[in-house]
Design an enzyme around this catalytic site. Structure first.
Site, short mmCIF file in Angstrom:
data_model
loop_
_atom_site.label_atom_id
_atom_site.label_comp_id
_atom_site.label_asym_id
_atom_site.label_seq_id
_atom_site.Cartn_x
_atom_site.Cartn_y
_atom_site.Cartn_z
N GLN A 131 -1.10 14.18 -2.48
CA GLN A 131 -2.10 13.11 -2.38
C GLN A 131 -3.51 13.62 -2.13
OE1 GLN A 131 -0.10 11.58 1.36
NE2 GLN A 131 -2.21 11.15 1.95
N CYS A 137 -0.94 7.80 0.60
CA CYS A 137 0.50 8.07 0.68
C CYS A 137 1.32 6.90 0.15
CB CYS A 137 0.88 8.33 2.13
SG CYS A 137 0.40 6.96 3.20
N HIS A 277 1.95 6.27 7.82
CA HIS A 277 2.21 7.13 6.66
C HIS A 277 3.45 6.62 5.93
CE1 HIS A 277 2.13 10.69 4.22
NE2 HIS A 277 3.25 11.18 4.68
#
Ligand code: NAG
Ligand code: NAG
Ligand code: NAG
Ligand code: NAG
Length: 331
Positions: A131, A137, A277
């Site tokens: 990324q 993410c 995340h």
């Protein structure tokens, strides 16, 4: 630096280690790490600052690895960053609407394999992607999940466009490089007219304007399945019986330098407002009596176990069961 110079450095570093030459050895180690990770610093102050952080991270790693833990830490590509810097570049900044996700997953409440790894069952999982410094993410978790679901349904493994989600999915409460949720991204793909491929909509690791072209779309979503908040058993049902599942969890300092083993932490929370995340569960199993998930990350292949990590399963570790979902592809 030439390969021979690198060898000399490594040799010097290991002999310094053998002789126990503290600071000198650490600087050689830092230089060889810089070489391996292709790092350069423009000014001497920056070099010194990065070196200090590297040393302090190395001390953390050594202390951790000397203790009794289920996972090991190591000097990966983030070893010259503080966790604060890391968080700003790679993680969500604001809490996402995780708990707002209504659930519609109905588990089979019956048989499921004791262990599964979708990477080994066929050509169902694309290579690990990177990324870069952008809190995107959630787009990688989304494409990874849809890529696998389509491959399992059709036998065809596509490579899908994260950048389209970064640029175009705002109307579904997604925020490009500042965060988003796979469940909301699946909704976007469902109500938009599909998702393009990486080849026609390449990844750029920054916010941009939407360049979606309907005629180039190659992946479509028929339905979105949300798993009930904190129902980790249903995640196991879904991964064991259907396909990989997107989930989110809270990354804290010790995770940044994860190297291998089953990640488990006391420093993270278990609540939906703390997750920062998103990743992809591609399997699960058990090691020495410790159940774990096998997870695809989006920090490149050099991080963790060839880009993957294992995390403790069955205790909602770091809130990993707070917002799990997967798409039903339209094929
Ligand atoms: C290491 O930790 C495990 C799990 O907490 C425990 O069962 C084991 O006894 C510990 N071993 C040592 C040597 O402390
Ligand atoms: C959460 O949902 C509300 C209502 O749809 C929205 O206004 C808000 O922007 C969302 N928050 C995030 C971080 O997406
Ligand atoms: C699943 O979650 C998404 C986004 O969080 C939401 O828009 C959608 O309504 C949910 N689906 C169901 C069936 O609850
Ligand atoms: C990226 O764009 C979104 C809106 O699409 C915005 O909310 C966010 O702040 C931007 N992030 C960055 C890092 O520019």
């Amino acid at each position: 630096m030439r390969p021979w110079a690198q060898l000399l450095l490594l040799a010097a570093a290991s002999s310094a280690l053998a002789l126990g030459l503290g600071g000198h050895h650490e600087e050689l180690l830092f230089k060889s790490w810089m070489y391996q990770n292709n790092k350069q610093y423009d000014v001497a102050e920056e070099y010194q600052r990065r070196f200090q952080i590297f040393v302090s991270n190395k001390q953390k790693i050594d202390r951790h690895n000397a203790g009794n833990h289920t996972f090991q830490m190591g000097l990966n590509q983030f070893a010259d960053m503080t966790f604060d810097e890391f968080r700003k570049k790679y993680l969500w900044h604001e809490p996402q609407n995780c708990s707002a996700t209504k659930s519609n997953f109905v588990g089979r409440a019956g048989w499921r394999p004791t262990a599964i790894d979708w990477r080994k069952k066929g050509n169902y999982v694309t290579p690990v992607k990177n990324q870069g410094p952008c809190g995107s993410c959630w787009t990688f978790s989304t494409t990874g999940c849809l890529e696998s679901a389509i491959a399992i349904a059709t036998g065809k493994l596509l490579n899908l466009a994260e950048q389209q989600l970064v640029d175009c999915a705002q109307e579904f409460n997604n925020h490009g490089c500042s965060g988003g949720l796979p469940s909301q991204a699946f909704e976007y793909i469902r109500y938009n007219q599909g998702l393009m491929g990486e080849d026609t909509y390449p990844y750029r690791a920054k916010n941009g304007t939407c360049k979606f072209q309907p005629k180039e779309a190659i992946a479509f979503v028929k339905d979105v399945v949300n798993i009930t908040v904190n129902d980790e058993e249903s995640m196991v049902d879904a991964v064991g019986n259907y396909n990989p599942v997107s989930f989110a969890f809270e990354v804290t300092g010790d995770f940044m330098l994860y190297a291998k083993g089953v990640y488990s932490s006391k420093s993270c929370h278990k609540t939906p407002d703390k997750v920062n995340h998103a990743v992809l569960a591609v399997g699960y199993g058990e090691e020495n009596g410790l159940p774990y998930w096998t997870v695809k990350n989006s920090w490149g292949k050099m991080w963790g176990i060839d880009g993957y990590f294992n995390i403790e399963r069955g205790s909602n570790m770091c809130g990993l069961a707070a917002c799990a979902s997967y798409p039903v592809p339209l094929v």
